[in-house]
Motif scaffolding. Structure first.
Motif, PDB file in Angstrom:
ATOM      1  N   GLY A   1       7.284   8.088  -8.153  1.00  0.00           N
ATOM      2  CA  GLY A   1       6.208   8.553  -9.027  1.00  0.00           C
ATOM      3  C   GLY A   1       5.466   7.398  -9.675  1.00  0.00           C
ATOM      4  N   MET A   2       6.216   6.416 -10.163  1.00  0.00           N
ATOM      5  CA  MET A   2       5.574   5.239 -10.759  1.00  0.00           C
ATOM      6  C   MET A   2       4.782   4.469  -9.709  1.00  0.00           C
ATOM      7  SD  MET A   2       8.252   3.808 -13.608  1.00  0.00           S
ATOM      8  CE  MET A   2       9.698   3.792 -12.556  1.00  0.00           C
ATOM      9  N   ALA A   3       5.340   4.345  -8.510  1.00  0.00           N
ATOM     10  CA  ALA A   3       4.649   3.632  -7.443  1.00  0.00           C
ATOM     11  C   ALA A   3       3.372   4.372  -7.039  1.00  0.00           C
ATOM     12  CB  ALA A   3       5.561   3.461  -6.228  1.00  0.00           C
ATOM     13  N   LEU A   4       3.450   5.684  -6.932  1.00  0.00           N
ATOM     14  CA  LEU A   4       2.273   6.483  -6.587  1.00  0.00           C
ATOM     15  C   LEU A   4       1.190   6.312  -7.642  1.00  0.00           C
ATOM     16  CD1 LEU A   4       0.962   8.467  -4.655  1.00  0.00           C
ATOM     17  CD2 LEU A   4       2.220  10.310  -5.783  1.00  0.00           C
ATOM     18  N   LYS A   5       1.568   6.351  -8.891  1.00  0.00           N
ATOM     19  CA  LYS A   5       0.607   6.149  -9.985  1.00  0.00           C
ATOM     20  C   LYS A   5      -0.016   4.744  -9.895  1.00  0.00           C
ATOM     21  CE  LYS A   5      -0.273   7.723 -14.416  1.00  0.00           C
ATOM     22  NZ  LYS A   5      -1.082   8.873 -14.566  1.00  0.00           N
ATOM     23  N   TYR A   6       0.827   3.742  -9.614  1.00  0.00           N
ATOM     24  CA  TYR A   6       0.337   2.371  -9.470  1.00  0.00           C
ATOM     25  C   TYR A   6      -0.679   2.264  -8.342  1.00  0.00           C
ATOM     26  CZ  TYR A   6       0.237  -2.416  -7.752  1.00  0.00           C
ATOM     27  OH  TYR A   6      -0.184  -3.637  -7.284  1.00  0.00           O
ATOM     28  N   PHE A   7      -0.371   2.830  -7.172  1.00  0.00           N
ATOM     29  CA  PHE A   7      -1.287   2.730  -6.034  1.00  0.00           C
ATOM     30  C   PHE A   7      -2.594   3.478  -6.303  1.00  0.00           C
ATOM     31  CE2 PHE A   7       2.602   1.704  -3.481  1.00  0.00           C
ATOM     32  CZ  PHE A   7       2.219   0.408  -3.173  1.00  0.00           C
ATOM     33  N   ARG A   8      -2.524   4.585  -7.027  1.00  0.00           N
ATOM     34  CA  ARG A   8      -3.758   5.298  -7.398  1.00  0.00           C
ATOM     35  C   ARG A   8      -4.605   4.451  -8.342  1.00  0.00           C
ATOM     36  NH1 ARG A   8      -1.694  11.537  -8.280  1.00  0.00           N
ATOM     37  NH2 ARG A   8      -1.634  12.067  -6.056  1.00  0.00           N
TER      38      ARG A   8
ATOM     39  N   THR B   1      -6.180   1.564  -6.385  1.00  0.00           N
ATOM     40  CA  THR B   1      -7.321   2.040  -5.600  1.00  0.00           C
ATOM     41  C   THR B   1      -8.555   2.217  -6.480  1.00  0.00           C
ATOM     42  OG1 THR B   1      -5.846   3.166  -4.056  1.00  0.00           O
ATOM     43  CG2 THR B   1      -8.130   3.917  -4.104  1.00  0.00           C
ATOM     44  N   THR B   2      -8.360   2.753  -7.675  1.00  0.00           N
ATOM     45  CA  THR B   2      -9.473   2.937  -8.615  1.00  0.00           C
ATOM     46  C   THR B   2     -10.065   1.598  -9.029  1.00  0.00           C
ATOM     47  OG1 THR B   2      -8.504   4.983  -9.431  1.00  0.00           O
ATOM     48  CG2 THR B   2     -10.123   3.913 -10.854  1.00  0.00           C
ATOM     49  N   VAL B   3      -9.215   0.639  -9.354  1.00  0.00           N
ATOM     50  CA  VAL B   3      -9.690  -0.690  -9.769  1.00  0.00           C
ATOM     51  C   VAL B   3     -10.440  -1.375  -8.626  1.00  0.00           C
ATOM     52  CG1 VAL B   3      -8.925  -3.006 -10.438  1.00  0.00           C
ATOM     53  CG2 VAL B   3      -7.964  -1.003 -11.571  1.00  0.00           C
ATOM     54  N   GLU B   4      -9.904  -1.286  -7.418  1.00  0.00           N
ATOM     55  CA  GLU B   4     -10.581  -1.900  -6.270  1.00  0.00           C
ATOM     56  C   GLU B   4     -11.935  -1.241  -5.998  1.00  0.00           C
ATOM     57  OE1 GLU B   4      -7.635  -1.732  -3.182  1.00  0.00           O
ATOM     58  OE2 GLU B   4      -6.647  -3.551  -3.891  1.00  0.00           O
ATOM     59  N   SER B   5     -12.009   0.060  -6.174  1.00  0.00           N
ATOM     60  CA  SER B   5     -13.273   0.775  -5.998  1.00  0.00           C
ATOM     61  C   SER B   5     -14.295   0.332  -7.043  1.00  0.00           C
ATOM     62  CB  SER B   5     -13.034   2.285  -6.086  1.00  0.00           C
ATOM     63  OG  SER B   5     -14.246   2.977  -5.997  1.00  0.00           O
ATOM     64  N   MET B   6     -13.833   0.196  -8.286  1.00  0.00           N
ATOM     65  CA  MET B   6     -14.738  -0.265  -9.351  1.00  0.00           C
ATOM     66  C   MET B   6     -15.211  -1.691  -9.067  1.00  0.00           C
ATOM     67  SD  MET B   6     -12.762   1.353 -12.638  1.00  0.00           S
ATOM     68  CE  MET B   6     -13.687   0.403 -13.821  1.00  0.00           C
ATOM     69  N   LYS B   7     -14.315  -2.522  -8.577  1.00  0.00           N
ATOM     70  CA  LYS B   7     -14.660  -3.904  -8.243  1.00  0.00           C
ATOM     71  C   LYS B   7     -15.718  -3.933  -7.141  1.00  0.00           C
ATOM     72  CE  LYS B   7     -12.625  -8.163  -6.545  1.00  0.00           C
ATOM     73  NZ  LYS B   7     -11.418  -8.785  -5.997  1.00  0.00           N
ATOM     74  N   ASP B   8     -15.542  -3.085  -6.107  1.00  0.00           N
ATOM     75  CA  ASP B   8     -16.521  -3.022  -5.017  1.00  0.00           C
ATOM     76  C   ASP B   8     -17.877  -2.541  -5.519  1.00  0.00           C
ATOM     77  OD1 ASP B   8     -14.542  -3.867  -3.300  1.00  0.00           O
ATOM     78  OD2 ASP B   8     -14.140  -1.856  -2.482  1.00  0.00           O
TER      79      ASP B   8
ATOM     80  N   SER C   1       0.846  -1.199   0.000  1.00  0.00           N
ATOM     81  CA  SER C   1       0.000   0.000   0.000  1.00  0.00           C
ATOM     82  C   SER C   1       0.877   1.242   0.000  1.00  0.00           C
ATOM     83  CB  SER C   1      -0.914   0.022   1.228  1.00  0.00           C
ATOM     84  OG  SER C   1      -0.170   0.334   2.391  1.00  0.00           O
ATOM     85  N   LEU C   2       0.277   2.355  -0.363  1.00  0.00           N
ATOM     86  CA  LEU C   2       0.989   3.624  -0.384  1.00  0.00           C
ATOM     87  C   LEU C   2       1.471   3.994   1.010  1.00  0.00           C
ATOM     88  CD1 LEU C   2       1.949   6.191  -1.801  1.00  0.00           C
ATOM     89  CD2 LEU C   2      -0.350   7.135  -1.465  1.00  0.00           C
ATOM     90  N   ASP C   3       0.634   3.803   2.023  1.00  0.00           N
ATOM     91  CA  ASP C   3       1.033   4.147   3.395  1.00  0.00           C
ATOM     92  C   ASP C   3       2.232   3.328   3.860  1.00  0.00           C
ATOM     93  OD1 ASP C   3      -0.923   6.084   3.676  1.00  0.00           O
ATOM     94  OD2 ASP C   3      -2.368   4.709   4.570  1.00  0.00           O
ATOM     95  N   VAL C   4       2.184   2.021   3.621  1.00  0.00           N
ATOM     96  CA  VAL C   4       3.283   1.146   4.028  1.00  0.00           C
ATOM     97  C   VAL C   4       4.555   1.543   3.281  1.00  0.00           C
ATOM     98  CG1 VAL C   4       4.153  -1.230   3.922  1.00  0.00           C
ATOM     99  CG2 VAL C   4       1.807  -0.793   4.689  1.00  0.00           C
TER     100      VAL C   4
END
Length: 183
Positions: free
Chosen positions: A156-163, A166-173, A24-27
């Motif tokens: 920057g790449m990691a931040l883009k990946y985590f964003r 998050t979007t994909v997981e939200s769409m899945k939910d 995760s981004l926080d970790v």
């Protein structure tokens, strides 16, 4: 690595392994901050993301700084560590003789003597920043600058990946709520 370098290829590689293996981004951001401070023996570090609507850098992770310093006020992109382009690394070797700080008295009171501010850019667009704080005057070496700028690119790449994650997981939910049979 010269005797003055605070970061070398081995440290850089270890930090990159942390970036690529985080869940995760926080970790990721907290681990990177801790590794940078510990391995480079600096006072503190902060990982920011850009809030484009407010024009402010918002803290994702920070360590080594007092609550008073962290809460000193908004970090405005157009006023904080002033530079003609926010897409360039800013090195303030001695904050006592610099006119680039938004909060110079707060930095002095905090015991910050030098700051390295690395923009986190993706496709030429600034999406965050990594700031390193040292309690001594710091003449950053070319190797340190190159490795830290490379780290910022990877962040920057990691931040883009985590964003994106998050979007994909939200769409899945959302899909699970609408059509539970699909998932």
């Amino acid at each position: 690595m010269s005797s003055h370098d605070k970061i070398d290829l081995d440290i850089y590689r270890f930090i990159l392994e942390t970036v690529t293996s985080s869940s995760s981004l926080d970790v990721m951001s907290n681990q990177v901050i801790q590794l940078l401070i510990g391995s480079m023996k600096i006072k503190g570090a902060t990982f920011f993301v850009l809030n484009a609507l407010e024009g402010e850098l918002e803290i994702v992770a920070t360590q080594g700084l007092s609550v008073d310093y962290v809460n000193k006020g908004p970090i405005l992109v157009d006023k904080s560590i002033q530079r003609p382009s926010n897409r360039e690394t800013v090195i303030i070797s001695d904050t006592h003789v610099s006119d680039q700080l938004q909060y110079p008295e707060k930095a002095k009171h905090e015991g910050i003597r030098s700051i390295v501010s690395l923009p986190i850019n993706v496709k030429g667009k600034t999406i965050g920043a990594l700031r390193l704080y040292h309690s001594e005057v710091w003449q950053i070496t070319p190797l340190e600058k190159n490795l830290l700028e490379s780290l910022a690119l990877n962040l920057g790449m990691a931040l883009k990946y985590f964003r994106l994650l998050t979007t994909v997981e939200s769409m899945k939910d959302t899909l699970a709520e609408v059509h539970p049979v699909w998932l």
